[in-house]
Design a protein around this motif. Structure first.
Motif, mmCIF file in Angstrom:
data_model
loop_
_atom_site.group_PDB
_atom_site.id
_atom_site.type_symbol
_atom_site.label_atom_id
_atom_site.label_comp_id
_atom_site.label_asym_id
_atom_site.label_seq_id
_atom_site.Cartn_x
_atom_site.Cartn_y
_atom_site.Cartn_z
ATOM 1 N N HIS A 15 1.086 -1.114 0.211
ATOM 2 C CA HIS A 15 -0.259 -0.431 -0.266
ATOM 3 C C HIS A 15 1.096 0.820 0.408
ATOM 4 N N ILE A 16 1.881 1.115 0.605
ATOM 5 C CA ILE A 16 2.830 2.325 0.728
ATOM 6 C C ILE A 16 3.969 1.973 -0.235
ATOM 7 N N ILE A 17 5.283 2.235 -0.799
ATOM 8 C CA ILE A 17 6.375 2.128 -1.405
ATOM 9 C C ILE A 17 7.161 3.420 -0.617
ATOM 10 N N PHE A 18 8.526 3.257 -0.697
ATOM 11 C CA PHE A 18 9.052 4.516 -0.369
ATOM 12 C C PHE A 18 10.165 4.159 -1.743
ATOM 13 N N ARG A 19 10.284 5.791 -2.345
ATOM 14 C CA ARG A 19 11.718 5.900 -3.374
ATOM 15 C C ARG A 19 11.100 5.039 -4.247
ATOM 16 N N PRO A 20 10.441 4.844 -5.099
ATOM 17 C CA PRO A 20 10.175 3.786 -6.689
ATOM 18 C C PRO A 20 11.272 4.863 -7.238
ATOM 19 N N PRO A 21 10.932 4.237 -8.412
ATOM 20 C CA PRO A 21 12.648 3.841 -9.220
ATOM 21 C C PRO A 21 12.043 5.692 -9.807
ATOM 22 N N ILE A 22 12.733 6.588 -10.162
ATOM 23 C CA ILE A 22 13.009 7.769 -10.907
ATOM 24 C C ILE A 22 12.685 7.592 -12.492
ATOM 25 N N GLU A 23 12.892 6.735 -12.698
ATOM 26 C CA GLU A 23 11.996 6.812 -14.644
ATOM 27 C C GLU A 23 10.872 6.013 -14.265
ATOM 28 N N SER A 24 10.312 5.674 -13.335
ATOM 29 C CA SER A 24 8.992 5.476 -12.817
ATOM 30 C C SER A 24 7.335 6.185 -12.606
ATOM 31 N N MET A 25 8.222 7.820 -12.640
ATOM 32 C CA MET A 25 7.204 9.089 -12.133
ATOM 33 C C MET A 25 6.356 9.548 -12.576
ATOM 34 N N GLU A 26 7.095 9.223 -14.001
ATOM 35 C CA GLU A 26 5.546 9.797 -14.823
ATOM 36 C C GLU A 26 4.825 9.002 -14.802
ATOM 37 N N GLN A 27 4.607 7.354 -14.737
ATOM 38 C CA GLN A 27 3.949 6.480 -14.526
ATOM 39 C C GLN A 27 2.998 6.082 -13.463
ATOM 40 N N LEU A 28 3.793 6.535 -12.494
ATOM 41 C CA LEU A 28 3.160 6.763 -10.936
ATOM 42 C C LEU A 28 2.325 8.088 -10.839
ATOM 43 N N SER A 29 2.945 9.320 -12.058
ATOM 44 C CA SER A 29 2.178 10.400 -11.367
ATOM 45 C C SER A 29 0.719 9.906 -12.435
ATOM 46 N N ALA A 30 0.496 8.976 -13.634
ATOM 47 C CA ALA A 30 -0.944 9.399 -14.321
ATOM 48 C C ALA A 30 -1.562 8.146 -13.508
ATOM 49 N N ASP A 31 -1.426 7.787 -12.907
ATOM 50 C CA ASP A 31 -1.980 6.071 -11.792
ATOM 51 C C ASP A 31 -3.116 6.989 -11.009
ATOM 52 N N SER A 32 -4.447 6.873 -11.001
ATOM 53 C CA SER A 32 -5.138 7.369 -10.096
ATOM 54 C C SER A 32 -5.327 6.798 -8.951
ATOM 55 N N SER A 33 -4.939 5.600 -8.980
ATOM 56 C CA SER A 33 -5.586 4.966 -7.696
ATOM 57 C C SER A 33 -4.309 4.831 -6.616
ATOM 58 N N ILE A 34 -3.476 5.555 -7.072
ATOM 59 C CA ILE A 34 -2.087 5.499 -5.991
ATOM 60 C C ILE A 34 -1.732 7.607 -5.678
ATOM 61 N N THR A 35 -1.444 8.418 -5.040
ATOM 62 C CA THR A 35 -0.842 9.626 -4.148
ATOM 63 C C THR A 35 1.050 9.551 -4.582
ATOM 64 N N LEU A 36 1.702 9.934 -5.226
ATOM 65 C CA LEU A 36 2.796 10.012 -5.242
ATOM 66 C C LEU A 36 3.328 11.653 -3.568
ATOM 67 N N ASP A 37 3.760 11.506 -3.030
ATOM 68 C CA ASP A 37 4.385 12.795 -1.858
ATOM 69 C C ASP A 37 5.351 12.223 -2.345
ATOM 70 N N SER A 38 5.724 13.650 -2.540
ATOM 71 C CA SER A 38 7.129 14.351 -2.523
ATOM 72 C C SER A 38 7.563 14.756 -2.007
ATOM 73 N N LEU A 39 8.292 15.267 -0.704
ATOM 74 C CA LEU A 39 8.837 15.663 0.323
ATOM 75 C C LEU A 39 10.257 16.374 0.423
ATOM 76 N N THR A 40 10.723 17.666 0.443
ATOM 77 C CA THR A 40 12.006 17.896 0.665
ATOM 78 C C THR A 40 12.392 17.205 2.273
ATOM 79 N N SER A 41 14.416 16.917 1.720
ATOM 80 C CA SER A 41 13.978 15.476 2.975
ATOM 81 C C SER A 41 15.349 16.799 3.188
ATOM 82 N N LEU A 42 15.989 16.053 4.635
ATOM 83 C CA LEU A 42 17.321 17.109 5.206
ATOM 84 C C LEU A 42 18.180 16.125 4.625
ATOM 85 N N ARG A 43 17.799 15.455 4.037
ATOM 86 C CA ARG A 43 19.701 15.279 3.655
ATOM 87 C C ARG A 43 20.488 16.425 2.392
ATOM 88 N N THR A 44 21.265 16.525 1.978
ATOM 89 C CA THR A 44 21.736 17.786 1.787
ATOM 90 C C THR A 44 23.261 16.939 1.261
#
Lengths: 314, 510
Positions: free
Chosen positions: B235-264
Motif C-alpha cells: 500500500h505504501i512504497i518508499f523511493r520508487p525508481p525515478i524513471e517511473s515517476m511519470e507513470q506513477l503520476s498518471a495512475d489514479s489509484s495512487i498518490t505520489l508524495d514528494s517531500l524535501t528531505s533533510l539530506r544535503t
C-alpha cells in the motif's frame, strides 16, 4: 581405515586454519575501518579522539598476528564473537539466515533438475532435431539473461499480471516459487547443455555398446548405464553450484527481500564487520568441504570403477 | 508443413514470458483489504534491517514501525515535541529533569516509570557505543516519574539527541529480536532482512490505533518495489525508481508524495590544496554549479536547490546568499584570486588549473553532478579529474590525494544544527574531511555547545552557518526529495521529514 579418516580430518583442520588466517589477513589489508560504522559518524557527532579510543578498545591497533591470535582463541572456545553492528552473536545470526538459504538452494536445484534433465536428455536422444535446437536456444537465452531481469519479468508475470504469487518476502512456500524459478531457470540453461554433452559421450562408450549387444532393454540401458555414467562430471559441477548457492545469492535476495546469507555478508563487508565476515568464511568453508566430501563418496556409487581404482592403489 | 509447424510451435511459448510480462494491462483494484477484513497495511521500505533491537538497529525499524518510542520526538517543522517525556527542564544544560508520562504502559502491561526509562537508557549505552558517546551521560537517577540526567559537561542538545531512535525506551524483558515498547503497535513477528509484522496495541497512551495489523517489508530494489505496488501487494512504497515517476503520476489509484528531505548533497573542498584555500576559488566553483539543471533534469524535479547546509525553512537557517549558475561570475572570481584570464580560459602561470574530484555511486546522481561540474569547469579551461570511490567516508578519512569531493549527508537529523556544525567544522570533528581550521567558526560552535536557551542557540547556529555561507567553506547543491507512493486506500499518511515515524496511530485504510 581409521588412520585414513584421522589423516583426512587433520588435513581438513589444517586447511580451515590456513583459510581462516588468509581471509583474516586479506580482511585487515582492505582499506576501511569498522569503528566509523560502529560509532555512526554519519548520524551523531563523533570526534577523532573517540574514534581512536574505540579502535584501541576493540584491539584494532594491535598487530595482525595478535588480532588473529585473539580471534583464534575465541574460535577454539566455539565462540565466533559478536557482530560489531548489531552486537548479536555471529552464530545466532548465521543460524537465522541458514534455513532460508538452504530452502532457496533446494528450490532452485529442484527447478533446475525439472527443466534440465528432460531437456538435456531429449536433446541428447534427438541430437540436432528440433527439440535439441530449442534447448540450445533456451540455453543461449538463459545464459545471456541477467538473473535480476528474469526475476523482474517473473514478478511482472506471476505477481502483477496473474496475481497468483507474492512478489517478495518470506513466510510460505509460495514466497519461494519466483526466486527459485529465477535461479533455477538461469542454472538449467547451463545444465541442459552439459547433460546433453555428457549423455552423448557416455552413449559412445564401449560398455554401452556391449550392454546393448547383450540385449538389455533400451530404457534400462539408458538409466543404469548411459545416464549413470554421465553423472560423474555433472555431480562435480553440481557440487560447485550448491556451494555457490549456499554462499548466498545477493541479487536474488535483494530483489525478493529474501533473508538469506548473501546480503547478510555483503552488508557486513560494507560495514567492515570483521567478526561476521570471519565467522561466515569459516562456516561456509566447512559447508563447502562437506559437500565436496559427499561428492567424492557419491563418485564411488555412480562409477564403481573409481572405487575399484581406489582399492587397487591402496 | 506439419513438421515446420511442430518445429516452431514451442517458440511462441518461450516468448510468452517476455511478452506477457511486458504487456500493459489495466491495473487491478487493490485487493489487500476489503471492508469486511481487518485493517491491514503493507509498507515497503528501501533499507534492510537485520535486527529489530532499537538500541543497535541502524535502520531504526522499531521506531519507524511504531513499536518503540523515544523520550522526545521531532515534528516536520524540525521542532522537538514531547513523547514518552511530557516535559524537560535544565538550568545549566548539565543537570536535566525529564517528567515521564504517568499513563504509559509497555506492551507487556508493565507501567513505565522513570526507573524503567533509566534501565532502558543504560541498556542502550551498554549495547551501542555510539549512543554512549553521543549522550555524554555521567549519571542517571529515577524517582517515580521523574528522571534526572547529569551529563559530563553542559550538553544543551541532550533533548535533541534523545530523539534518536537508538535511545528508544523498551522494557527490561525485551530481547534483541523481540523489543517490548510503548508504541501504537506491538511486534508479532520479525524476519531479519526481510519483513516484520505488527498488531495494534489496545492500550496505547496516545489514543485509539486505527489499523489492526501492518507489515513492513525491506526491499532494496526500486523496480521490485514499484512492481509490488502495481501488484497490489503493497500500500505504501518508499523511493520508487525515478524513471517511473511519470507513470506513477498518471495512475489514479495512487498518490505520489514528494517531500524535501533533510539530506544535503554538497561539494567539499580540501583545505590542504593551496588553490582551494582561496575563498574566491571556492566562490568560483560554487558559481559553476548549475543547481537548476540538477534539480529539473537529473532529479526529474524531485529535489530542491540548496543554498546552505540546512533547509531554508529550518529555524536555525539564516537568510542564505543567493546562489546562481554564472560562469562569468566564476571567471571574475578566479581573476580576483590572481589567476590569468586569456580567451575566457583560466590559467595559473600559463598552466591550466587541474583538480581531482571524488564521487561515489551509491547515490546515483552524484557521478552525474560531477560530470556536469566537469563540463562547466572545462568551459573555463579548468580540468577536473573525476575519480569514483567505493566508500567515500573511508576514503576521505584516510586519504589526502583529493581536492574536491561530492558528499551527501543528513545535516539536521534531530532538529538541531550542532551535530553537523561539530562533526563537519570543528578541528576534531569526524566529518571534517576538508581539514577546516577556522578559529572564528570554532569559537561560535563552542559557544553554541554551551548555550541552553533555544532562541539563543538558533541565533548562534545562524551565525555559524552564515560564516560557512559567506566564506564558501562548502558548496551546498541540492536537497533531494523523499518520494513515497501511497495507495489511495490509505488514509492519514504523513511523510515524516526525519524518516523516523512511518506507522502511526492515525494511519488508516479504507
Amino acid at each position: 581405515m581409521l588412520r585414513s579418516i584421522v589423516r583426512k580430518l587433520l588435513e581438513l583442520l589444517l586447511f580451515i586454519l590456513l583459510l581462516s588466517f588468509i581471509s583474516f589477513c586479506l580482511l585487515k589489508l582492505l582499506p576501511g575501518d569498522p569503528v566509523r560504522s560502529i560509532l555512526r559518524v554519519d548520524d551523531v557527532a563523533v570526534s577523532n579522539v573517540q574514534i581512536e579510543a574505540m579502535r584501541t578498545e576493540l584491539g584494532l591497533n594491535e598487530s595482525l598476528i595478535v588480532q588473529y591470535g585473539i580471534w583464534l582463541r575465541q574460535m577454539l572456545q566455539l565462540n565466533l564473537g559478536d557482530s560489531y553492528i548489531t552486537s548479536r552473536p555471529v552464530i545466532t545470526e548465521f543460524i537465522e539466515k541458514l534455513p532460508y538459504t538452504l530452502m532457496l538452494t533446494l528450490g532452485s536445484l529442484l527447478v533446475m533438475l525439472i527443466i534440465a534433465i528432460p531437456f538435456g536428455t531429449l536433446s541428447a536422444i534427438y541430437a540436432n532435431r528440433w527439440i535439441d535446437k530449442l534447448s540450445r536456444l533456451f540455453s543461449l537465452l538463459g545464459s545471456a539473461m541477467p538473473s535480476f531481469w528474469l526475476g523482474l519479468l517473473l514478478i511482472q508475470l506471476f505477481a502483477v499480471k496473474l496475481q497468483i504469487l507474492p512478489p517478495m518476502g518470506e513466510g510460505s512456500i509460495l514466497h519461494l516459487i519466483i526466486p527459485s524459478l529465477t535461479l533455477g531457470i538461469a542454472m538449467s540453461a547451463v545444465y541442459v547443455r552439459m547433460i546433453r554433452a555428457s549423455l552423448i559421450e557416455s552413449a559412445g562408450q564401449d560398455f554401452v555398446a556391449s550392454a546393448r549387444a547383450r540385449g538389455i532393454h533400451p530404457i534400462r540401458l539408458f538409466i543404469f548405464h548411459t545416464f549413470r555414467h554421465s553423472l560423474v562430471p555433472l555431480v562435480t559441477i553440481l557440487s560447485e553450484s550448491i556451494g555457490s548457492l549456499l554462499g548466498g545469492t545477493v541479487v536474488i535476495e535483494v530483489l525478493f527481500a529474501y533473508p538469506g546469507l548473501g546480503q547478510w555478508v555483503v552488508n557486513a563487508i560494507t560495514a567492515r564487520d570483521y567478526p561476521v565476515i570471519q565467522g561466515y568464511t569459516l562456516l561456509m568453508s566447512c559447508f563447502v568441504i562437506s559437500i565436496n566430501m559427499a561428492v567424492e563418496v557419491s563418485y564411488r556409487w555412480i562409477n564403481p570403477q573409481i572405487a575399484r581404482r581406489g582399492k587397487l592403489k591402496s | 508443413m506439419i513438421r515446420f509447424v511442430k518445429k516452431t510451435s514451442l517458440l511462441p511459448l518461450l516468448a510468452l514470458l517476455v511478452l506477457v510480462a511486458c504487456s500493459t494491462q489495466e491495473k487491478a483494484t487493490p485487493n489487500a483489504t476489503t471492508p469486511t477484513e481487518s485493517k491491514h497495511i503493507t509498507l515497503l521500505f528501501n533499507v534492510q534491517s537485520n535486527t529489530i533491537d532499537p538500541h543497535t538497529d541502524t535502520n531504526y525499524t522499531a521506531v519507524r514501525a511504531g513499536i518503540a518510542e523515544t523520550l522526545v520526538k521531532i515534528d516536520n517543522d524540525l521542532k522537538l515535541q514531547p513523547a514518552i517525556a511530557e516535559s524537560w527542564t535544565s538550568e545549566d544544560g548539565q543537570h536535566w529533569t525529564f517528567k515521564i508520562r504517568d499513563d504509559l504502559t509497555f506492551h507487556n502491561g508493565e507501567s513505565v516509570d522513570a526507573a524503567a526509562v533509566q534501565d532502558s537508557l543504560e541498556h542502550a549505552q551498554k549495547q551501542n557505543p555510539s549512543v554512549k558517546n553521543a549522550l555524554h551521560i555521567r549519571e542517571l537517577k529515577s524517582d517515580g516519574q521523574q528522571l534526572t540526567i547529569t551529563t559530563d559537561q553542559p550538553f544543551p542538545e541532550l533533548p535533541s539527541y534523545l530523539v534518536h531512535p537508538n535511545t528508544a525506551i523498551i522494557a527490561e524483558a525485551s530481547t534483541s529480536q523481540a523489543p517490548i515498547g510503548t508504541g501504537p503497535f506491538l511486534l508479532t513477528s520479525f524476519s531479519p532482512g526481510s519483513e516484520l509484522n505488527v498488531a495494534r496495541y489496545a492500550h496505547y497512551w496516545g489514543g485509539a490505533v486505527k489499523l489492526d495489523t501492518a507489515t513492513m517489508v525491506f526491499n532494496e530494489d526500486a523496480n521490485a518495489r514499484h512492481l509490488a505496488i502495481q501488484a497490489s501487494s503493497a500500500h505504501i512504497i518508499f523511493r520508487p525508481p525515478i524513471e517511473s515517476m511519470e507513470q506513477l503520476s498518471a495512475d489514479s489509484s495512487i498518490t505520489l508524495d514528494s517531500l524535501t528531505s533533510l539530506r544535503t548533497h554538497q561539494l567539499l573542498y580540501n583545505m590542504n590544496n593551496s588553490d582551494l584555500q582561496k575563498e574566491e576559488v571556492r566562490r568560483a566553483f560554487d558559481a559553476l554549479i548549475d543547481r537548476n539543471s540538477i534539480t529539473s533534469s537529473m532529479m526529474s524535479g524531485q529535489a530542491t536547490a540548496a543554498a546552505g547546509p540546512f533547509l531554508a525553512e529550518a529555524p536555525f537557517s539564516p537568510a542564505y546568499t543567493k546562489k546562481t549558475f554564472d560562469p562569468e561570475a566564476a571567471r571574475q572570481s578566479f581573476q580576483a584570486a590572481g589567476y590569468e584570464l586569456e580567451n575566457g580560459m583560466i590559467s595559473s602561470a600559463g598552466k591550466p588549473l587541474a583538480f581531482t574530484l571524488l564521487t561515489y555511486q551509491s547515490r546515483a546522481e552524484l557521478p552525474l553532478i560531477a560530470q556536469l561540474l566537469q563540463a562547466n569547469a572545462s568551459e573555463l579551461g579548468i580540468q577536473l579529474d573525476i575519480r569514483q570511490v567505493d566508500n567515500i567516508d573511508e576514503y576521505l578519512a584516510i586519504n589526502d590525494d583529493w581536492d574536491m569531493a561530492l558528499y551527501s549527508m543528513i545535516t539536521a537529523p534531530r532538529g538541531d544544527a550542532s551535530y553537523f556544525l561539530n562533526a563537519a567544522y570543528t578541528p576534531e570533528g569526524a566529518l571534517n574531511y576538508g581539514g577546516y581550521q577556522e578559529p572564528e567558526l570554532t569559537s561560535i560552535i563552542t559557544k553554541l555547545n554551551r548555550t541552553i536557551v533555544e532562541e539563543d542557540r538558533y541565533a548562534l547556529a545562524k551565525e555559524a552557518v552564515s560564516y560557512i555561507d559567506e566564506h564558501y567553506l562548502n558548496s551546498f547543491i541540492i536537497h533531494p526529495n523523499n518520494v513515497v507512493v501511497i495507495s489511495k486506500q490509505v488514509k492519514n499518511w504523513v511523510t515524516s521529514k526525519s524518516e523516523y515515524y512511518f506507522l502511526t496511530k492515525d494511519l488508516d485504510i479504507e
